[in-house]
Design an enzyme around this catalytic site. Structure first.
Site, mmCIF file in Angstrom:
data_model
loop_
_atom_site.group_PDB
_atom_site.id
_atom_site.type_symbol
_atom_site.label_atom_id
_atom_site.label_comp_id
_atom_site.label_asym_id
_atom_site.label_seq_id
_atom_site.Cartn_x
_atom_site.Cartn_y
_atom_site.Cartn_z
ATOM 1 N N ASP A 29 36.437 33.511 48.690
ATOM 2 C CA ASP A 29 35.768 32.216 48.560
ATOM 3 C C ASP A 29 36.711 31.189 47.932
ATOM 4 O O ASP A 29 36.364 30.495 46.998
ATOM 5 C CB ASP A 29 34.488 32.367 47.727
ATOM 6 C CG ASP A 29 33.572 31.152 47.881
ATOM 7 O OD1 ASP A 29 33.797 30.367 48.828
ATOM 8 O OD2 ASP A 29 32.651 30.982 47.064
ATOM 9 N N ILE A 45 25.309 29.414 36.526
ATOM 10 C CA ILE A 45 25.646 28.131 35.902
ATOM 11 C C ILE A 45 26.772 28.345 34.890
ATOM 12 O O ILE A 45 26.809 29.378 34.209
ATOM 13 C CB ILE A 45 24.406 27.547 35.192
ATOM 14 C CG1 ILE A 45 23.294 27.340 36.237
ATOM 15 C CG2 ILE A 45 24.747 26.230 34.504
ATOM 16 C CD1 ILE A 45 21.979 26.911 35.628
#
Ligand SMILES: *[C@@H]1O[C@H](CO)[C@@H](O)[C@H](O)[C@H]1NC(C)=O
Ligand SMILES: *[C@@H]1O[C@H](CO)[C@@H](O)[C@H](O)[C@H]1NC(C)=O
Ligand SMILES: *[C@@H]1O[C@H](CO)[C@@H](O)[C@H](O)[C@H]1NC(C)=O
Ligand SMILES: *[C@@H]1O[C@H](CO)[C@@H](O)[C@H](O)[C@H]1NC(C)=O
Ligand SMILES: *[C@@H]1O[C@H](CO)[C@@H](O)[C@H](O)[C@H]1NC(C)=O
Length: 811
Positions: A619, A506
């Site tokens: 990514d 997070i």
């Protein structure tokens, strides 16, 4: 050159000069004309004025020549209006003009000094030939009405100016003879260019083309004429640059032989000095002296080296614009920048030593600035491409700044330093290298010393402390943050401060005690497994990667099993929030989109090849492209894949990974199917990202953007991919750019990795510096559940069917 010189000389030997004259006076008055074989002779008999003929006495001219060398005519009055016979009369007209009359044709005026309008004093006017070769028409009071030095033909002699009168706009320049036996105005002229730093240029009128140039005046000489130093003992050079006048002249020193600087009929400028013993002109210097003096031989940003096996090269950081032409030894097309400038902030200067400065037309000059100040000014102005000292005296002072192409640069032994703006990644770390080497040596020495003492203390010391100490000494690259500070900064990791959920944890927004805003990534439990030391090594490595288009990792924090990464905060969040949101998308102009595409491309080039630790992102996606407050694109999460991949330590060109990292929609077929990792995987993801940025649509299961883009491309309707609002706001050039982008995007998503361009090749493609090939039809890997209607492209290979990528979606 010397051949033409001989020819000139030879022809003049055959020029018939009228034999010794009755009048050996230097002055012409209104009492009577002179004609035929009569001459004016300067007081010291240095120069003579009279009629001379060329071409077997078929053409006659009024001219001034050296007494010692009558063939060396320095001035011609009626060059474009020859007399047919020797019947010319030189007179002072009643109105005070100096005139050449044709006695064989009713005393018709062949030529006039046109100075009569001055009127009154004209009655007592006299014309005198001076010992410097100047023919001066003055009134009774001695005021100059007209002088031949104001109207040069093809020769400069001591005391004659070339340049420009800035008050009247009058120019003093040379124009060549048409041929060696025809003094009429020829094809070449030699003029001073007063735009930028003043310099002399040779132009070819018929071609409207510049042939050669002297280089700017550098306080001592013209920068491209180092020979000037070699005859300083004979001549004084006088350069004037005031509000009234920019001009250059030379003066022969006392006792020096006579000399002249002549522009011949081939556009060659020669400085000649009379050899009193040999009774011949000796050529001291000529321009062009070699092929590197040919203006623009190596094109923009090229640099000419006459000693090189191939004379033309590119300035560091540039490469041939057209390699094919360069291979055929045609370098006039010049060079193109390898890495685009990254202004502000990302540029530096490369010192190109020992050159003739590039053409200064269009540059700015400030003689009052220091060189250091000059560098600062140039750095802070993004359109400044180079700078140099305007005066070489005292180690170099003053400031010339260039704002465009650098044209006609060449190497010289006695050349100046030119500071060329380059992207930092193109700068050779020469100075820093030495510096770093010294620092490294010092640190190594120090570390060894510590190591020794450390060893002594080792047995008593606590193990963990010691490890930390060596870590910090040996590395010390990545600051470690105190956990308490980070916790406080994020409000105790308050969910309210969560700004994102990245692939590995997070992300919280935080504010450090000094007010700096940061983004803190708290790695999720499954990603905390790595050993402490290993983790820190990786983080150190990633922290070393610094580029304008990479999000900066500021440091890390290790606390018990917690692993936190601290990044700079990007106020405009991520790109996906812009392009996939209909309202915010509209605020993205084409220019911004293009800047984002180029920014991502540059960041990837850096990761792939420019950084010391080449790296595959693995990514890349819209969510991983962050935007700072100026909408500069920065790639984030680079190196994260490496951080948690046990196989990723030494990535070779392609390697098989144990763990699939990636996001549906951006995954290349070879990776999705076989887990093949290569740089081309990032290229594929980049291609998808480009199509998404252009179209504002997400490549996803329910809508295959690649298929859609390909269909439109095949039908030549690529532009329909842009939303109508964007399209309407685009200029024709921008639309062209969009078409290029789409094609580049399709090239990047081709099935075969070897057909995809390298990232480094993508940037020149995007900026139209490289021709594009036609992309091949893409192969699209789609899971079975895809709507059948969209799959009218060549069907998937078997491997794609069973692929379980569902679990990775939505990262
Ligand atoms: C001058 O005349 C001579 C003899 O008449 C001739 O051979 C020569 O070619 C002529 N030269 C020119 C330049 O006309
Ligand atoms: C031409 O001028 C000369 C000198 O002034 C004079 O002697 C001569 O008579 C003039 N010729 C004609 C045709 O006017
Ligand atoms: C003098 O003026 C006449 C007429 O205006 C012109 O044809 C001629 O070229 C001028 N001569 C010079 C030397 O400027
Ligand atoms: C050299 O290249 C330039 C452009 O790059 C072209 O205009 C010119 O025609 C070429 N010259 C030759 C001799 O091929
Ligand atoms: C950069 O320099 C050019 C030329 O002097 C000037 O026109 C321009 O305003 C400058 N730009 C900035 C941002 O100072």
């Amino acid at each position: 050159m010397s051949q033409s010189h001989h020819r000139l000389f030879h022809v003049f030997l055959s020029v018939l000069l009228l034999t010794a004259s009755a009048v050996a006076d230097s002055t012409l008055t209104q009492s009577g004309p002179i004609g035929g074989d009569q001459r004016l002779v300067s007081p010291g008999d240095v120069f003579q004025l009279g009629l001379f003929s060329v071409a077997n006495n078929t053409k006659w001219f009024l001219g001034i020549w050296f007494t010692v060398s009558p063939s060396a005519v320095v001035w011609v009055a009626n060059r474009d209006h020859p007399l047919d016979t020797s019947s010319g009369l030189v007179a002072l007209s009643g109105r005070g003009n100096l005139v050449l009359l044709d006695a064989a044709s009713n005393n018709e005026t062949i030529w006039s000094s046109n100075s009569s309008s001055l009127g009154l004093g004209a009655a007592g006017a006299v014309a005198q030939l001076h010992d410097n070769g100047n023919l001066v028409l003055a009134d009774e009071a001695g005021a100059v009405l007209w002088q031949s030095f104001e109207h040069p033909t093809n020769t400069i002699i001591s005391g004659l100016r070339t340049g420009k009168n800035l008050r009247t706009g009058a120019q003093w320049f040379l124009s060549s003879w048409r041929s060696a036996d025809d003094p009429s105005t020829g094809d070449f002229r030699y003029v001073m260019d007063t735009q930028g730093s003043p310099e002399m240029r040779v132009w070819r009128n018929s071609k409207g083309r510049q042939m050669s140039r002297s280089g700017p005046w550098n306080g001592v000489r013209f920068g491209g004429v180092p020979e000037m130093t070699t005859f300083e003992d004979m001549f004084d050079f006088q350069f004037t640059d005031t509000a009234d006048e920019v001009s250059f002249m030379y003066h022969g020193r006392d006792g020096s032989p006579v000399s002249r600087l002549a522009l011949n009929e081939f556009g060659v400028l020669q400085r000649m000095v009379w050899d009193r013993t040999a009774l011949a002109w000796s050529v001291f210097a000529a321009c062009p002296r070699d092929q590197c003096d040919t203006y623009g031989l190596c094109g923009a940003f090229g640099v000419c080296n006459v000693g090189g096996a191939v004379v033309c090269g590119c300035i560091r950081g540039f490469m041939p614009g057209s390699p094919e032409e360069w291979r055929m030894r045609n370098a006039t097309g010049g060079c193109a920048r390898s890495t685009p400038l990254q202004c502000p902030g990302g540029d530096g200067f490369y010192a190109l030593r020992g050159v003739k400065l590039p053409e200064t037309h269009g540059s700015t000059v400030d003689a009052g600035a220091t060189l250091a100040e000059c560098g600062r000014r140039c750095l802070s102005n993004c359109s400044c491409t180079a700078y140099a000292a305007s005066d070489i005296r005292g180690g170099g002072t003053g400031c010339i700044q260039w704002f465009g192409e650098l044209m006609d640069t060449r190497f010289f032994d006695d050349g100046q330093d030119l500071f060329v703006r380059l992207a930092k990644s193109d700068l050779e770390p020469t100075k820093p290298k030495k510096f770093v080497a010294v620092i490294t040596a010092v640190i190594t020495g120090f570390a060894l010393l510590l190591l020794f003492f450390g060893f002594m203390i080792l047995r008593k010391a606590r193990r963990s402390k010691e490890v930390t100490m060596f870590d910090d000494i040996m590395r010390g690259e990545c600051p470690t943050y105190d956990f308490g500070i980070i916790r406080a900064a994020t409000g105790g990791f308050c969910p309210k401060n969560a700004i994102g959920r990245g692939g590995f944890g997070i992300v919280y927004k935080g504010k450090l005690p000094d007010g700096q805003e940061v983004a803190v990534k708290k790695l999720s439990a499954e990603n905390r497994m790595q050993g402490l030391r290993e983790f820190k090594n990786e983080v150190d490595l990633i922290a070393k990667l610094q580029h304008r288009n990479l999000v900066r990792l500021l440091g890390c924090c290790i606390h018990d099993s917690e692993r936190l990464l601290v990044y700079e905060y990007m106020s405009n969040k991520s790109l996906d929030a812009f392009i996939f949101d209909s309202r915010r998308r509209a605020s993205l102009s084409w220019k911004t989109r293009m800047d984002v595409i180029l920014g991502v491309a540059r960041g990837l080039v850096y990761l792939h090849q420019d950084s010391r630790h080449t790296m595959i992102h693995r990514d890349l996606k819209a969510a991983n492209v962050l935007l700072d407050k100026e909408m500069v694109a920065k790639i984030s999460d680079f190196g994260i894949a490496r951080l948690f991949s046990r196989t990723g330590d030494d990535l070779e060109d392609s390697t098989v990974t144990e763990r699939i990292v990636g996001t549906y929609g951006y995954m290349s077929p070879e990776y999705a199917m076989d887990g093949m990792v290569s740089f081309m995987q990032d290229v594929y993801s980049f291609g998808v990202l480009v199509l998404e940025i252009v179209s504002g649509r997400r490549n996803q299961r329910s809508f295959n953007l690649i298929v859609h883009a390909w269909k439109l491309f095949e039908e030549n309707k690529s532009l329909e991919l842009l939303g109508s609002t964007v399209r309407d706001g685009c200029s024709p050039a921008e639309l062209q750019h969009a078409v290029t982008c789409i094609q580049v995007g399709l090239l990047c998503v081709q099935e075969s990795p070897s057909r995809r361009p390298q990232m480094a090749a993508v940037i020149p493609m995007l900026s139209h510096q490289q021709a594009l090939v036609r992309p091949l039809r893409p192969v699209v890997c789609m899971p079975m559940t895809a709507p059948a209607g969209l799959l009218d492209v060549q069907e998937v290979t078997s491997g794609c069917v069973g692929l379980t990528i569902t679990s990775l979606e939505g990262r």
